[in-house]
Design a protein around this motif. Structure first.
Motif, PDB file in Angstrom:
ATOM      1  N   PHE A   1       0.834  -1.199   0.000  1.00  0.00           N
ATOM      2  CA  PHE A   1       0.000   0.000   0.000  1.00  0.00           C
ATOM      3  C   PHE A   1       0.873   1.254   0.000  1.00  0.00           C
ATOM      4  CE2 PHE A   1      -1.823   3.580   2.263  1.00  0.00           C
ATOM      5  CZ  PHE A   1      -2.971   3.805   1.536  1.00  0.00           C
ATOM      6  N   TYR A   2       1.852   1.316   0.917  1.00  0.00           N
ATOM      7  CA  TYR A   2       2.667   2.527   1.013  1.00  0.00           C
ATOM      8  C   TYR A   2       3.570   2.707  -0.202  1.00  0.00           C
ATOM      9  CZ  TYR A   2       0.868   3.804   5.512  1.00  0.00           C
ATOM     10  OH  TYR A   2       0.026   4.200   6.507  1.00  0.00           O
ATOM     11  N   GLN A   3       4.020   1.630  -0.832  1.00  0.00           N
ATOM     12  CA  GLN A   3       4.784   1.751  -2.078  1.00  0.00           C
ATOM     13  C   GLN A   3       3.912   2.401  -3.158  1.00  0.00           C
ATOM     14  OE1 GLN A   3       5.932  -2.302  -2.827  1.00  0.00           O
ATOM     15  NE2 GLN A   3       7.802  -2.150  -1.597  1.00  0.00           N
ATOM     16  N   ASN A   4       2.672   1.935  -3.269  1.00  0.00           N
ATOM     17  CA  ASN A   4       1.752   2.495  -4.265  1.00  0.00           C
ATOM     18  C   ASN A   4       1.367   3.928  -3.924  1.00  0.00           C
ATOM     19  OD1 ASN A   4       0.874   0.498  -6.444  1.00  0.00           O
ATOM     20  ND2 ASN A   4       0.931  -0.743  -4.592  1.00  0.00           N
ATOM     21  N   TYR A   5       1.199   4.202  -2.649  1.00  0.00           N
ATOM     22  CA  TYR A   5       0.874   5.552  -2.188  1.00  0.00           C
ATOM     23  C   TYR A   5       1.997   6.515  -2.561  1.00  0.00           C
ATOM     24  CZ  TYR A   5       0.146   9.347   1.185  1.00  0.00           C
ATOM     25  OH  TYR A   5      -0.020  10.573   1.772  1.00  0.00           O
ATOM     26  N   GLU A   6       3.231   6.153  -2.247  1.00  0.00           N
ATOM     27  CA  GLU A   6       4.391   6.996  -2.583  1.00  0.00           C
ATOM     28  C   GLU A   6       4.523   7.177  -4.091  1.00  0.00           C
ATOM     29  OE1 GLU A   6       6.217   8.759  -0.505  1.00  0.00           O
ATOM     30  OE2 GLU A   6       5.141   7.953   1.231  1.00  0.00           O
ATOM     31  N   PHE A   7       4.283   6.100  -4.836  1.00  0.00           N
ATOM     32  CA  PHE A   7       4.336   6.179  -6.299  1.00  0.00           C
ATOM     33  C   PHE A   7       3.302   7.180  -6.809  1.00  0.00           C
ATOM     34  CE2 PHE A   7       2.627   4.653 -10.401  1.00  0.00           C
ATOM     35  CZ  PHE A   7       3.750   4.842 -11.183  1.00  0.00           C
ATOM     36  N   SER A   8       2.074   7.120  -6.272  1.00  0.00           N
ATOM     37  CA  SER A   8       1.028   8.028  -6.743  1.00  0.00           C
ATOM     38  C   SER A   8       1.387   9.480  -6.463  1.00  0.00           C
ATOM     39  CB  SER A   8      -0.325   7.688  -6.120  1.00  0.00           C
ATOM     40  OG  SER A   8      -0.389   8.048  -4.764  1.00  0.00           O
ATOM     41  N   LEU A   9       2.018   9.740  -5.313  1.00  0.00           N
ATOM     42  CA  LEU A   9       2.413  11.109  -4.988  1.00  0.00           C
ATOM     43  C   LEU A   9       3.543  11.598  -5.896  1.00  0.00           C
ATOM     44  CD1 LEU A   9       2.218  11.140  -1.084  1.00  0.00           C
ATOM     45  CD2 LEU A   9       0.509  11.903  -2.748  1.00  0.00           C
ATOM     46  N   SER A  10       4.500  10.738  -6.191  1.00  0.00           N
ATOM     47  CA  SER A  10       5.584  11.151  -7.088  1.00  0.00           C
ATOM     48  C   SER A  10       5.054  11.377  -8.509  1.00  0.00           C
ATOM     49  CB  SER A  10       6.735  10.142  -7.077  1.00  0.00           C
ATOM     50  OG  SER A  10       6.366   8.929  -7.685  1.00  0.00           O
ATOM     51  N   GLU A  11       4.112  10.541  -8.938  1.00  0.00           N
ATOM     52  CA  GLU A  11       3.509  10.729 -10.261  1.00  0.00           C
ATOM     53  C   GLU A  11       2.684  12.018 -10.310  1.00  0.00           C
ATOM     54  OE1 GLU A  11       3.704   8.587 -13.357  1.00  0.00           O
ATOM     55  OE2 GLU A  11       5.519   8.630 -12.144  1.00  0.00           O
ATOM     56  N   ARG A  12       2.066  12.355  -9.185  1.00  0.00           N
ATOM     57  CA  ARG A  12       1.329  13.629  -9.120  1.00  0.00           C
ATOM     58  C   ARG A  12       2.306  14.795  -9.243  1.00  0.00           C
ATOM     59  NH1 ARG A  12      -1.295  15.253  -3.641  1.00  0.00           N
ATOM     60  NH2 ARG A  12       0.877  15.726  -3.301  1.00  0.00           N
ATOM     61  N   GLU A  13       3.407  14.712  -8.526  1.00  0.00           N
ATOM     62  CA  GLU A  13       4.428  15.769  -8.594  1.00  0.00           C
ATOM     63  C   GLU A  13       4.946  15.946 -10.012  1.00  0.00           C
ATOM     64  OE1 GLU A  13       5.414  17.994  -6.229  1.00  0.00           O
ATOM     65  OE2 GLU A  13       3.759  17.120  -5.096  1.00  0.00           O
ATOM     66  N   ASN A  14       5.032  14.849 -10.759  1.00  0.00           N
ATOM     67  CA  ASN A  14       5.510  14.898 -12.143  1.00  0.00           C
ATOM     68  C   ASN A  14       4.405  15.264 -13.131  1.00  0.00           C
ATOM     69  OD1 ASN A  14       8.125  14.145 -11.397  1.00  0.00           O
ATOM     70  ND2 ASN A  14       7.632  11.963 -11.540  1.00  0.00           N
ATOM     71  N   GLY A  15       3.163  15.408 -12.640  1.00  0.00           N
ATOM     72  CA  GLY A  15       2.048  15.771 -13.503  1.00  0.00           C
ATOM     73  C   GLY A  15       1.510  14.627 -14.338  1.00  0.00           C
ATOM     74  N   ASN A  16       1.873  13.387 -13.971  1.00  0.00           N
ATOM     75  CA  ASN A  16       1.442  12.223 -14.750  1.00  0.00           C
ATOM     76  C   ASN A  16       0.148  11.603 -14.257  1.00  0.00           C
ATOM     77  OD1 ASN A  16       3.764  12.395 -16.342  1.00  0.00           O
ATOM     78  ND2 ASN A  16       4.920  11.178 -14.885  1.00  0.00           N
ATOM     79  N   GLN A  17      -0.130  11.769 -12.972  1.00  0.00           N
ATOM     80  CA  GLN A  17      -1.326  11.185 -12.380  1.00  0.00           C
ATOM     81  C   GLN A  17      -1.883  12.158 -11.354  1.00  0.00           C
ATOM     82  OE1 GLN A  17      -0.616   7.287 -10.703  1.00  0.00           O
ATOM     83  NE2 GLN A  17       0.167   6.472 -12.616  1.00  0.00           N
ATOM     84  N   TYR A  18      -3.186  12.042 -11.110  1.00  0.00           N
ATOM     85  CA  TYR A  18      -3.826  12.872 -10.099  1.00  0.00           C
ATOM     86  C   TYR A  18      -4.656  11.977  -9.184  1.00  0.00           C
ATOM     87  CZ  TYR A  18      -2.053  16.727 -12.692  1.00  0.00           C
ATOM     88  OH  TYR A  18      -1.188  17.596 -13.317  1.00  0.00           O
ATOM     89  N   PRO A  19      -4.047  11.536  -8.074  1.00  0.00           N
ATOM     90  CA  PRO A  19      -4.775  10.666  -7.141  1.00  0.00           C
ATOM     91  C   PRO A  19      -5.693  11.473  -6.224  1.00  0.00           C
ATOM     92  CG  PRO A  19      -2.536  11.009  -6.367  1.00  0.00           C
ATOM     93  CD  PRO A  19      -2.655  11.735  -7.686  1.00  0.00           C
ATOM     94  N   PHE A  20      -6.782  10.838  -5.831  1.00  0.00           N
ATOM     95  CA  PHE A  20      -7.753  11.435  -4.915  1.00  0.00           C
ATOM     96  C   PHE A  20      -8.038  10.444  -3.802  1.00  0.00           C
ATOM     97  CE2 PHE A  20      -8.720  12.857  -9.213  1.00  0.00           C
ATOM     98  CZ  PHE A  20      -8.749  14.228  -9.069  1.00  0.00           C
ATOM     99  N   VAL A  21      -8.273  10.950  -2.598  1.00  0.00           N
ATOM    100  CA  VAL A  21      -8.795  10.094  -1.538  1.00  0.00           C
ATOM    101  C   VAL A  21     -10.306  10.186  -1.572  1.00  0.00           C
ATOM    102  CG1 VAL A  21      -6.757  10.297  -0.056  1.00  0.00           C
ATOM    103  CG2 VAL A  21      -8.669  11.869   0.263  1.00  0.00           C
TER     104      VAL A  21
END
Length: 164
Positions: A12-32
């Protein structure tokens, strides 16, 4: 559908960190997904595979805690996300996909107006090294009005049945 088992804290935390880094790069926009009444975090979803020049993106990586399966939560989330995609971003296409044998998710996608496009074989490699086939769906801009009405009707129906 998430191609991984997020019930394991490490994964879970690996995927969570990945989603945040992808958001920072503008590639993904995760939502809770937060339950309005209790303020409890009950899931997540995101935009990804974003192609502004082609006016398309994908909604996925959606998970909701089991206590909220069958409620209006997923419908409300998809209504908000799709409304934003079609009415604000003016996308031509929103794609959704899931594991080909995840019939529960496939049925949910079809219920919101997703049109089945086909199966991509060996589309992803999962954490355990096995491959998965993906069932691809989409909603197009000219299909949005009918899909929106369908989602809104389902929300009303669920809300009415809960009150009875």
């Amino acid at each position: 559908m998430i191609p991984t088992n997020a019930s394991d804290k490490t994964i879970f935390y690996q995927n969570y960190e990945f989603s945040l880094s992808e958001r920072e790069n503008g590639n993904q926009y995760p939502f809770v997904i937060r339950h309005k009444e209790t303020q409890q975090l009950i899931g997540s979803t995101r935009f990804f595979e974003i192609y502004p020049s082609d006016k398309k993106l994908e909604i996925g990586w959606t998970w909701i805690t089991k206590d909220f399966w069958g409620t209006t939560v997923n419908l409300e989330c998809k209504l908000l996300l799709l409304t934003y995609c079609f009415e604000i971003l003016k996308t031509n296409r929103v794609q959704l996909k899931t594991k080909d044998n995840n019939f529960r998710s496939r049925k949910a996608i079809e219920k919101i107006g997703g049109v089945f496009e086909g199966i991509l074989r060996k589309d992803k490699i999962q954490n355990d090294g096995s491959t998965r086939n993906a069932a691809y769906y989409s909603i197009l801009d000219n299909e949005w009005k009918a899909a929106k009405q369908k989602i809104e009707a389902q929300i009303r129906e669920k809300e009415t049945s809960v009150k009875l």
